[in-house]
Design a protein around this motif. Structure first.
Motif, short mmCIF file in Angstrom:
data_model
loop_
_atom_site.label_atom_id
_atom_site.label_comp_id
_atom_site.label_asym_id
_atom_site.label_seq_id
_atom_site.Cartn_x
_atom_site.Cartn_y
_atom_site.Cartn_z
N ALA A 241 0.59 -0.97 0.16
CA ALA A 241 0.28 0.03 0.14
C ALA A 241 0.88 1.15 0.06
O ALA A 241 0.59 2.51 -0.85
N LEU A 242 1.66 1.45 1.12
CA LEU A 242 2.57 1.99 1.18
C LEU A 242 2.87 2.45 -0.64
O LEU A 242 3.48 3.83 -1.28
N GLU A 243 4.20 1.49 -1.79
CA GLU A 243 4.27 1.77 -2.08
C GLU A 243 3.30 2.10 -3.68
O GLU A 243 3.85 3.00 -4.07
N GLU A 244 2.16 1.68 -3.40
CA GLU A 244 1.19 2.40 -4.35
C GLU A 244 0.98 3.71 -4.31
O GLU A 244 0.70 4.37 -5.22
N GLY A 245 0.86 3.98 -3.13
CA GLY A 245 1.10 6.01 -3.05
C GLY A 245 2.23 6.56 -3.76
O GLY A 245 1.87 7.39 -4.18
N ASN A 246 2.58 5.78 -3.48
CA ASN A 246 4.67 6.70 -3.83
C ASN A 246 4.70 6.12 -5.53
O ASN A 246 4.54 7.45 -6.10
N VAL A 247 4.06 5.68 -5.64
CA VAL A 247 4.22 5.20 -7.20
C VAL A 247 2.72 6.85 -8.07
O VAL A 247 2.61 6.95 -8.80
N ALA A 248 1.75 6.44 -6.79
CA ALA A 248 0.53 7.53 -7.85
C ALA A 248 0.97 8.87 -7.85
O ALA A 248 0.96 9.54 -8.05
N ILE A 249 1.69 9.49 -6.40
CA ILE A 249 1.87 10.27 -6.29
C ILE A 249 2.99 11.30 -7.36
O ILE A 249 2.91 11.87 -7.89
N LEU A 250 4.25 10.19 -7.70
CA LEU A 250 4.66 10.67 -9.09
C LEU A 250 3.97 10.56 -9.81
O LEU A 250 5.14 11.10 -11.39
N THR A 251 2.38 10.01 -10.33
CA THR A 251 2.29 9.76 -11.39
C THR A 251 0.52 10.95 -11.62
O THR A 251 -0.26 11.09 -12.19
N ASP A 252 1.02 12.02 -10.26
CA ASP A 252 0.14 12.67 -10.92
C ASP A 252 -1.62 12.11 -10.05
O ASP A 252 -2.63 13.04 -10.66
N HIS A 253 -1.57 11.18 -9.64
CA HIS A 253 -2.73 10.67 -8.44
C HIS A 253 -2.82 11.05 -7.37
O HIS A 253 -2.37 9.72 -6.38
N ALA A 254 -2.82 11.95 -6.90
CA ALA A 254 -2.93 12.19 -5.45
C ALA A 254 -4.12 11.94 -4.76
O ALA A 254 -3.68 11.71 -3.71
N ASP A 255 -5.28 11.49 -5.08
CA ASP A 255 -6.44 10.93 -4.62
C ASP A 255 -6.32 9.79 -3.92
O ASP A 255 -5.83 8.60 -3.31
N VAL A 256 -5.17 8.77 -5.18
CA VAL A 256 -5.21 7.32 -5.09
C VAL A 256 -3.67 7.24 -4.29
O VAL A 256 -4.50 6.23 -3.05
N ALA A 257 -2.83 7.88 -4.16
CA ALA A 257 -2.23 8.04 -3.28
C ALA A 257 -2.16 8.08 -1.64
O ALA A 257 -2.39 7.81 -0.90
N ARG A 258 -3.74 9.21 -1.50
CA ARG A 258 -3.38 8.86 -0.61
C ARG A 258 -4.83 8.39 0.34
O ARG A 258 -4.16 7.37 1.62
N SER A 259 -5.40 7.54 -0.33
CA SER A 259 -6.07 6.40 -0.22
C SER A 259 -4.92 4.69 -0.08
O SER A 259 -5.39 4.63 1.22
N ALA A 260 -3.79 4.84 -0.52
CA ALA A 260 -2.88 3.70 -0.32
C ALA A 260 -2.44 4.14 0.93
O ALA A 260 -2.07 3.46 1.56
N TRP A 261 -1.78 5.76 1.06
CA TRP A 261 -1.23 5.46 3.03
C TRP A 261 -2.31 5.28 3.52
O TRP A 261 -2.26 4.89 4.76
#
Length: 288
Positions: A241-261
């Motif tokens: 889940a942490l890495e899902e958020g890390n990848v999401a924030i770098l690909t401009d998906h802040a909503d996905v990053a927030r949910s994953a973290w």
């Protein structure tokens, strides 16, 4: 969101936890359990199974299982049993159990020696695949001891013995990749990870480490694809889940990053991954 880039470049990476903190006893128990597969036909040699495990010949199966059971209950008792059994003709199976018992006690140096001696004895008896599996166990003990250079050497030895295609070869390549990441050899780590993903596609750790390595190398499309596979295989893993958020924030998906973290924090708030995810959340602007 460029303000987050320094955070992500310096933050906890799951492969570091995989190398240093992945359940060491569990890893050794998985390997030992694989060795304690159903026995081969009486009088026959051990033969490879479809899942990559090698049965223990009938002559050794019962004392080997007894030795493993004693080691799980008391590592000292397991060592004592293995030493006595070795003197009575327990072959490399006795040394194998001795290594397992030392690993249970987190006595990594004698565990490494026992696994190496078991591997060499197996090879002298013509059991090359068994030797390969024991070199892999020596490598995992070396990883647990923090000796990643020795771990790489042991994993190379295991692969040189000619493991059959399938899960077992994939797991050794994955473990080799963990050692290579710790050594900073990212190119070789990618090569081993690619083999691991092909040979052991059901192991979420492979996809997790592959995604992390891709992110760190700037290959964000590959990182997205591989972390998605890791999430599919292991949705309740905080490191995933942490890495899902890390990848999401770098690909401009802040909503996905927030949910994953947030999911990482829910799953394991006191783990390194959960704490890193919580820290990342504090750096997100309110509302995403």
């Amino acid at each position: 969101m460029p303000f987050l880039l320094p955070l992500l470049l310096q933050a906890y990476d799951p492969e570091i936890e995989a190398v240093m903190n992945r359940s060491r006893k569990q890893k050794q128990e998985e390997r030992a359990a694989a060795a304690a597969a159903p026995v081969a036909p009486a009088g026959g040699n051990a033969v490879a199974r479809d899942d990559g495990r090698i049965p223990v010949p009938a002559k050794f199966a019962a004392p080997f299982q007894t030795c493993l059971d004693q080691a799980i209950e008391s590592p000292d008792a397991g060592v004592a049993f293995a030493q006595k059994w070795r003197m009575e003709g327990g072959s490399f199976y006795a040394r194998h159990c001795m290594g397992f018992a030392y690993a249970r006690a987190e006595r990594w140096t004698p565990a490494i020696v026992a696994f190496e001696q078991a591997a060499e004895e197996a090879e002298r008896g013509g059991e090359m695949v068994q030797g390969a599996r024991l070199w892999a166990q020596a490598g995992n003990a070396a990883l647990a001891a923090g000796d990643v250079a020795k771990a790489r050497t042991s994993f190379d030895a295991a692969l040189a013995r000619g493991l059959p295609d399938g899960l077992e070869k994939g797991e050794v390549h994955l473990d080799r990749a963990r050692a290579l990441v710790a050594l900073g050899d990212m190119k070789a780590a990618r090569e081993s990870l690619d083999v691991a993903l092909a040979q052991a596609p059901a192991d979420p750790l492979g996809w997790l480490l592959s995604a992390t390595l891709a992110r760190r190398s700037g290959e964000l499309r590959l990182a997205q694809a591989h972390i998605a596979r890791a999430v599919q295989l292991s949705p309740d893993d905080a490191s995933v889940a942490l890495e899902e958020g890390n990848v999401a924030i770098l690909t401009d998906h802040a909503d996905v990053a927030r949910s994953a973290w947030q999911r990482a924090v829910r799953i394991a708030p006191e783990s390194p991954a959960g704490k890193a995810a919580a820290d990342n959340l504090t750096r997100l602007p309110a509302g995403g």
